[in-house]
Write an enzyme that holds these catalytic residues in place. Structure first.
Site, short mmCIF file in Angstrom:
data_model
loop_
_atom_site.label_atom_id
_atom_site.label_comp_id
_atom_site.label_asym_id
_atom_site.label_seq_id
_atom_site.Cartn_x
_atom_site.Cartn_y
_atom_site.Cartn_z
N CYS A 114 0.83 -1.20 0.00
CA CYS A 114 0.00 0.00 0.00
C CYS A 114 0.86 1.25 0.00
O CYS A 114 0.57 2.22 -0.71
CB CYS A 114 -0.92 0.01 1.22
SG CYS A 114 -2.16 -1.30 1.23
N SER A 115 1.92 1.24 0.80
CA SER A 115 2.81 2.40 0.85
C SER A 115 3.43 2.67 -0.51
O SER A 115 3.54 3.83 -0.94
CB SER A 115 3.92 2.16 1.89
OG SER A 115 3.37 2.08 3.18
#
Length: 230
Positions: A101-102
Site C-alpha cells: 500500500c505504501s
C-alpha cells in the site's frame, strides 16, 4: 444475486490492460430483467465474504454510495460533495502498515501532477484511523486526500470488504482506533469516477500484492476523460 468473480473491464479500457499480467477481477450481476419484481425490489442481507476472491464489488456504470468520512486531521469530509466538483480517482487500500500500500500511495503521488492536468483529484481510503493517515501522509509526502473508513462501512457498500486472515486480527483493532471490530479488510481497488459519481473504470484484484501500475492508471484515466468530454 451476483455471480462468481470474473475478469471484466469497461470496453474503453480493455486495450490498455491487455498486456497486464495480473488478474483483474470484477463481479457480474444477473440482469434485473431476469428477476421477478419482488426479487428486484427486495434488499438482500449483507453476507460477509470469508475470502478476498468471494467479494461482489460495484460494477462499471454504477454510482458510488454517499459517505462522510474523517480525513487525516480528523475532520469530516463529504466524499460525494468532493466527487461532484471534478472527476475522481478513488483508491481503497489496506493501511499504511502494508508495504504494498505504501508503494502504491507513493506511485499515486508521482502520478498526481499528470492526473490533475487531466482534471482529476485523487482520494485514497483505508482502514487506518486519522492518526495513521497523518503518519502515511508525512512518511510518503502525500498531497492528496486520505480518508478513514476504519469500520469498513463504506468498503462494505462498495462490496470489497472481507474477513481478514487471522494473522491480522490482533493488529486491525489497533490501527483502526478500535473501530474494525469485525476484523475486516478491503480488497485493494481503484475506481475512476465522473462528476456524477458513476464508475467509469475499475481495477480490483484479490491478490493484495498486485496493484495497478501508475502508468496504466494514467492511461485509463486519460481514456475516461476523453470519453466524458464526448
Amino acid at each position: 444475486m451476483r455471480n462468481s468473480i470474473k475478469a471484466s473491464l469497461q470496453p474503453l479500457a480493455v486495450a490498455l490492460l491487455l498486456n497486464c499480467s495480473v488478474n483483474i477481477v470484477q463481479a457480474q450481476k444477473k440482469s434485473q430483467s431476469m428477476e421477478s419484481p419482488k426479487m428486484a425490489t427486495t434488499q438482500m442481507p449483507y453476507i460477509l465474504p470469508q475470502k478476498a476472491e468471494d467479494i461482489s464489488p460495484l460494477l462499471n456504470g454504477e454510482k458510488v454510495p454517499m459517505a462522510v468520512l474523517p480525513d487525516a486531521s480528523g475532520k469530516n469530509f463529504d466524499l460525494n460533495k468532493a466527487i461532484s466538483t471534478k472527476p475522481t480517482v478513488l483508491v481503497f487500500y489496506r493501511g499504511g502498515w502494508c508495504p504494498y500500500c505504501s508503494k502504491q500511495l507513493s506511485g499515486l503521488q508521482q502520478a498526481l501532477p499528470e492526473l490533475e492536468k487531466m482534471g482529476y483529484q485523487v482520494i485514497a481510503i483505508s482502514t487506518d484511523a486519522s492518526t495513521g493517515l497523518a503518519q502515511s501522509a508525512a512518511k510518503e509526502k502525500l498531497s492528496y486526500t486520505l480518508l478513514s473508513d476504519a469500520d469498513l462501512s463504506l468498503a462494505k457498500q462498495f462490496g470489497i470488504a472481507y474477513k481478514a486472515p487471522k494473522a491480522y486480527w490482533d493488529m486491525l483493532p489497533k490501527t483502526s482506533g478500535g473501530k474494525d471490530t469485525e476484523l475486516l479488510l478491503p480488497v485493494p481497488s481503484v475506481f475512476v469516477l465522473d462528476k456524477t459519481g458513476t464508475i467509469q473504470f475499475e481495477y480490483i484484484n484479490p491478490d493484495f500484492m498486485q496493484r495497478l501500475n501508475p502508468e496504466l492508471l494514467k492511461a485509463a484515466s486519460a481514456a475516461v476523460a476523453k470519453a466524458i468530454e464526448r
